[in-house]
Design a protein around this motif. Structure first.
Motif, PDB file in Angstrom:
ATOM      1  N   ILE A 292       0.972  -1.085  -0.119  1.00 51.17           N
ATOM      2  CA  ILE A 292       0.060  -0.011   0.080  1.00 51.17           C
ATOM      3  C   ILE A 292       0.880   1.241  -0.006  1.00 51.17           C
ATOM      4  O   ILE A 292       1.933   1.325   0.802  1.00 51.17           O
ATOM      5  CB  ILE A 292      -0.930  -0.032   1.326  1.00 51.17           C
ATOM      6  CG1 ILE A 292      -1.776  -1.300   1.239  1.00 51.17           C
ATOM      7  CG2 ILE A 292      -1.930   1.224   1.247  1.00 51.17           C
ATOM      8  CD1 ILE A 292      -2.596  -1.670   0.339  1.00 51.17           C
ATOM      9  N   ALA A 293       0.763   2.221  -1.010  1.00 48.82           N
ATOM     10  CA  ALA A 293       1.514   3.245  -0.860  1.00 48.82           C
ATOM     11  C   ALA A 293       1.779   4.148   0.188  1.00 48.82           C
ATOM     12  O   ALA A 293       0.293   4.178   1.017  1.00 48.82           O
ATOM     13  CB  ALA A 293       1.029   4.263  -2.356  1.00 48.82           C
ATOM     14  N   LYS A 294       2.673   4.509   0.683  1.00 43.75           N
ATOM     15  CA  LYS A 294       2.801   5.272   1.696  1.00 43.75           C
ATOM     16  C   LYS A 294       2.153   6.589   1.918  1.00 43.75           C
ATOM     17  O   LYS A 294       1.839   7.171   0.883  1.00 43.75           O
ATOM     18  CB  LYS A 294       4.345   5.769   1.954  1.00 43.75           C
ATOM     19  CG  LYS A 294       5.270   4.442   2.474  1.00 43.75           C
ATOM     20  CD  LYS A 294       6.622   5.062   2.716  1.00 43.75           C
ATOM     21  CE  LYS A 294       7.524   4.611   1.645  1.00 43.75           C
ATOM     22  NZ  LYS A 294       7.498   3.479   0.973  1.00 43.75           N
ATOM     23  N   THR A 295       1.610   7.072   2.905  1.00 41.35           N
ATOM     24  CA  THR A 295       1.698   6.123   4.337  1.00 41.35           C
ATOM     25  C   THR A 295       0.260   5.500   4.540  1.00 41.35           C
ATOM     26  O   THR A 295      -0.718   6.196   4.192  1.00 41.35           O
ATOM     27  CB  THR A 295       1.946   7.137   5.464  1.00 41.35           C
ATOM     28  OG1 THR A 295       1.065   8.263   5.613  1.00 41.35           O
ATOM     29  CG2 THR A 295       3.387   7.590   5.515  1.00 41.35           C
ATOM     30  N   SER A 296       0.459   4.321   5.156  1.00 44.74           N
ATOM     31  CA  SER A 296      -0.709   3.531   5.529  1.00 44.74           C
ATOM     32  C   SER A 296      -0.468   2.733   6.640  1.00 44.74           C
ATOM     33  O   SER A 296       0.388   1.737   6.940  1.00 44.74           O
ATOM     34  CB  SER A 296      -0.877   2.608   4.357  1.00 44.74           C
ATOM     35  OG  SER A 296      -2.133   1.745   4.866  1.00 44.74           O
ATOM     36  N   SER A 297      -0.952   3.404   7.865  1.00 40.60           N
ATOM     37  CA  SER A 297      -1.056   2.707   9.216  1.00 40.60           C
ATOM     38  C   SER A 297      -2.253   2.805   9.714  1.00 40.60           C
ATOM     39  O   SER A 297      -3.118   3.667   9.506  1.00 40.60           O
ATOM     40  CB  SER A 297       0.196   3.376   9.871  1.00 40.60           C
ATOM     41  OG  SER A 297       0.080   2.752  11.394  1.00 40.60           O
ATOM     42  N   LEU A 298      -2.696   1.878  10.656  1.00 41.53           N
ATOM     43  CA  LEU A 298      -3.938   1.730  11.442  1.00 41.53           C
ATOM     44  C   LEU A 298      -3.578   1.823  12.763  1.00 41.53           C
ATOM     45  O   LEU A 298      -2.629   0.608  13.245  1.00 41.53           O
ATOM     46  CB  LEU A 298      -4.962   0.719  11.047  1.00 41.53           C
ATOM     47  CG  LEU A 298      -5.333   0.780   9.468  1.00 41.53           C
ATOM     48  CD1 LEU A 298      -6.029  -0.557   9.282  1.00 41.53           C
ATOM     49  CD2 LEU A 298      -6.018   1.917   9.023  1.00 41.53           C
ATOM     50  N   LEU A 299      -4.438   2.269  13.797  1.00 40.93           N
ATOM     51  CA  LEU A 299      -4.273   1.937  15.064  1.00 40.93           C
ATOM     52  C   LEU A 299      -5.506   1.365  15.470  1.00 40.93           C
ATOM     53  O   LEU A 299      -6.778   1.924  15.138  1.00 40.93           O
ATOM     54  CB  LEU A 299      -4.220   3.292  16.019  1.00 40.93           C
ATOM     55  CG  LEU A 299      -4.501   2.981  17.389  1.00 40.93           C
ATOM     56  CD1 LEU A 299      -3.417   1.969  18.061  1.00 40.93           C
ATOM     57  CD2 LEU A 299      -4.342   4.208  18.215  1.00 40.93           C
ATOM     58  N   LEU A 300      -5.725   0.074  15.796  1.00 42.88           N
ATOM     59  CA  LEU A 300      -6.814  -0.553  15.898  1.00 42.88           C
ATOM     60  C   LEU A 300      -6.976  -0.784  17.512  1.00 42.88           C
ATOM     61  O   LEU A 300      -6.107  -1.037  18.294  1.00 42.88           O
ATOM     62  CB  LEU A 300      -6.939  -2.053  15.341  1.00 42.88           C
ATOM     63  CG  LEU A 300      -6.470  -2.007  13.917  1.00 42.88           C
ATOM     64  CD1 LEU A 300      -6.338  -3.394  13.422  1.00 42.88           C
ATOM     65  CD2 LEU A 300      -7.493  -1.322  13.008  1.00 42.88           C
ATOM     66  N   VAL A 301      -8.399  -0.683  18.150  1.00 38.52           N
ATOM     67  CA  VAL A 301      -8.455  -0.899  19.483  1.00 38.52           C
ATOM     68  C   VAL A 301      -9.563  -1.889  19.769  1.00 38.52           C
ATOM     69  O   VAL A 301     -10.838  -1.573  19.024  1.00 38.52           O
ATOM     70  CB  VAL A 301      -8.794   0.808  19.843  1.00 38.52           C
ATOM     71  CG1 VAL A 301      -9.021   0.777  21.420  1.00 38.52           C
ATOM     72  CG2 VAL A 301      -7.959   1.778  19.328  1.00 38.52           C
ATOM     73  N   ALA A 302      -9.390  -2.271  21.002  1.00 38.65           N
ATOM     74  CA  ALA A 302     -10.371  -3.360  21.331  1.00 38.65           C
ATOM     75  C   ALA A 302     -11.688  -2.571  21.859  1.00 38.65           C
ATOM     76  O   ALA A 302     -12.847  -3.185  21.404  1.00 38.65           O
ATOM     77  CB  ALA A 302     -10.083  -4.260  22.405  1.00 38.65           C
ATOM     78  N   ASP A 303     -11.608  -1.683  22.237  1.00 41.83           N
ATOM     79  CA  ASP A 303     -12.855  -0.950  22.595  1.00 41.83           C
ATOM     80  C   ASP A 303     -12.718   0.709  22.009  1.00 41.83           C
ATOM     81  O   ASP A 303     -12.126   1.507  22.497  1.00 41.83           O
ATOM     82  CB  ASP A 303     -12.830  -0.897  23.978  1.00 41.83           C
ATOM     83  CG  ASP A 303     -14.221  -0.063  24.537  1.00 41.83           C
ATOM     84  OD1 ASP A 303     -14.805   0.723  23.726  1.00 41.83           O
ATOM     85  OD2 ASP A 303     -14.535   0.144  25.842  1.00 41.83           O
ATOM     86  N   LYS A 304     -13.534   0.812  21.049  1.00 41.50           N
ATOM     87  CA  LYS A 304     -13.216   2.065  20.206  1.00 41.50           C
ATOM     88  C   LYS A 304     -13.754   3.342  20.843  1.00 41.50           C
ATOM     89  O   LYS A 304     -13.008   4.439  20.718  1.00 41.50           O
ATOM     90  CB  LYS A 304     -13.934   1.808  18.598  1.00 41.50           C
ATOM     91  CG  LYS A 304     -15.474   2.139  18.835  1.00 41.50           C
ATOM     92  CD  LYS A 304     -16.007   2.214  17.378  1.00 41.50           C
ATOM     93  CE  LYS A 304     -17.402   2.051  17.130  1.00 41.50           C
ATOM     94  NZ  LYS A 304     -18.546   2.371  18.498  1.00 41.50           N
TER      95      LYS A 304
END
Ligand code: PLP
Length: 456
Positions: A292-304
């Motif tokens: 995936i072209a930069k930038t691509s990051s996700l912060l995933l959270v158990a309780d949004k």
């Protein structure tokens, strides 16, 4: 010449500029294999705006100079870092994203794209084993995702005003955590480094005593960071064991899966990151392996809800959204940001489940293959279950290893292989990352041959 596209009819100038620029980009890809990972020399175009704007032809020729001086991730010898070539759909995603120029700050500035990001984050959460309350937000890079996770963990622990609060991470954790300390107003001692075992994994036997020690000093711990894929050797910390410890002690578990988290997407490889779903938060960087072209990051959270309770401020200048959801700009540190999920979404659609699996599996196969053809009577290899490995000569002093790494990196570059030269433990290594799908077994044979002959 109007620098803005007409909103009334087909803008022929934009059309031809895009067509020509795309064609030049395709040429750049086509010639990459006959060039080298990085150019020896390059010229920069005029940097500052002239009194009058220049023509499209001048723009294109100046652009070409920058392209000629660029790193070429699609060269088969580009193996130094976690920077693979981009998926073609992802290039298109980035282009369209720029054209749409929507803003993920507020729903009204990105109606479809806000929804897309919300759904895509949820999909990632489910795939990685987070439960029904989960959700996430995109961020411009893993350093930012990690920072947001720590800020959130500290906030949820109610320790945001405690300058002596600490978090634990292994001694091989990413440098972004040291950076986070500075931003969060914490001292160096707030990052309590836990020793690693001989495989580069956090040694879980230290956790309990280290926690007792800081507690006896009157300090509180707001998070434990487990790394799923360390930067030099791709080690995976014992996620399940750390999760159990965190549950028992009621401490936030953040998994830095910037490198390894992506392996959780496929059933075949998810065993490698077993336990990921027990995290309170996960950083994942699709820019690092999927293309995936930069930038691509996700912060995933158990309780949004933890995202909004940490970062929301109210957005008085935007229309409220219906339902009790939040504008995406209230879920993280960034305000205005581009719809990076567009290129992630379109890249995943292009690959399909099979394409994703193929990238993950082949990256590991290339690492195994390279590992199998390095001469172990001369070299020590450190690696984990992922697609990275690092090599250093055996029976060398640290200073000899340093000289070897400099000399060999040069020789490899002259032969169009680019490896990186990390310092790990007491010495230098050469590190190869097998995330480049253009690297075939004949390239790896040549590479191994060059390395094997680098010492007599
Ligand atoms: C790359 C990396 C990061 C940081 O990601 P950026 O996108 O470069 O900010 C964090 N953790 C690990 C383990 C990484 O390899």
């Amino acid at each position: 010449m109007d620098p803005f596209a007409s909103p009334h009819n087909l803008d022929r100038e934009l059309h031809s500029l895009l067509a020509q620029a795309s064609s030049n980009l395709c040429d750049w890809f086509a010639e990459s294999g006959s060039q080298a990972p990085i150019p020896d020399l390059f010229d920069l175009p005029e940097v500052f705006p002239a009194k009058e704007g220049v023509s499209n032809n001048v723009l294109l020729s100046e652009l070409q100079l920058l392209m000629n001086g660029s790193y070429r991730p699609s060269h088969p010898g580009s193996l130094a870092h976690l920077d693979p070539p981009p998926l073609s759909a992802s290039i298109v995603g980035e282009l369209i994203c720029a054209g749409l120029n929507n803003n993920l700050l507020a729903e009204e500035l990105s109606p479809s794209l806000s929804s897309l990001e919300r759904k895509l984050c949820k999909w990632f959460c489910h795939r990685l084993g987070l439960g029904d309350l989960s959700g996430g937000v995109a961020a411009s890079g893993g350093s930012l995702s990690n920072l947001m996770a720590l800020v959130m963990a500290r906030n949820i622990a109610g320790l945001e005003n405690d300058p002596s609060a600490v978090f634990f991470a292994s001694e091989d954790c990413h440098v972004s955590f040291s950076k986070a300390l500075k931003i969060m107003g914490l001292k160096k001692e707030s990052l309590q480094k836990v020793p690693t075992d001989e495989n580069g994994k956090l040694d879980i036997s230290y956790l309990s005593s280290n926690l007792k020690k800081i507690q006896s000093e009157g300090k509180k711990c707001f998070a434990i960071v487990a790394t799923a894929g360390t930067t030099v050797r791709g080690a995976i910390d014992p996620l399940s064991g750390i999760a159990q410890f965190c549950q028992k002690e009621n401490i936030w578990l953040h998994v830095d899966g910037a490198i390894g988290g992506i392996y959780g997407l496929s059933k075949i490889t998810s065993e490698i990151v077993n336990g990921l779903g027990s995290a309170d938060s996960i950083t994942i960087n699709p820019q690092k392996l999927l293309g995936i072209a930069k930038t691509s990051s996700l912060l995933l959270v158990a309780d949004k809800d933890h995202l909004s309770s940490t970062f929301s401020t109210g957005l008085p200048y935007a229309e409220p959204i219906t339902g009790n959801d939040f504008h995406r700009g209230e879920l993280g540190i960034q305000g205005t940001r581009s719809a990076e999920s567009l290129k992630l979404w379109i890249g995943l659609r292009q690959l399909g489940e099979e394409g994703i699996e193929k990238i993950l599996l082949e990256s590991i196969q290339r690492r195994c293959y390279l590992e199998s053809i390095i001469d172990l009577s001369k070299f020590k290899i450190i690696s984990g279950p992922l697609h990275l490995l690092a090599i250093t000569p055996i029976n060398f002093t640290a200073s000899q290893a340093s000289d070897w790494s400099v000399k060999t990196r040069k020789t490899l570059l002259a032969n169009k292989f680019m490896l990186s030269r990390p310092m790990y433990g007491d010495r230098y290594y050469l590190k190869a990352v097998m995330g480049n799908p253009n690297t075939k077994s004949n390239h790896l044979k040549t590479l191994a041959n060059l390395i094997n002959h680098s010492i007599i």
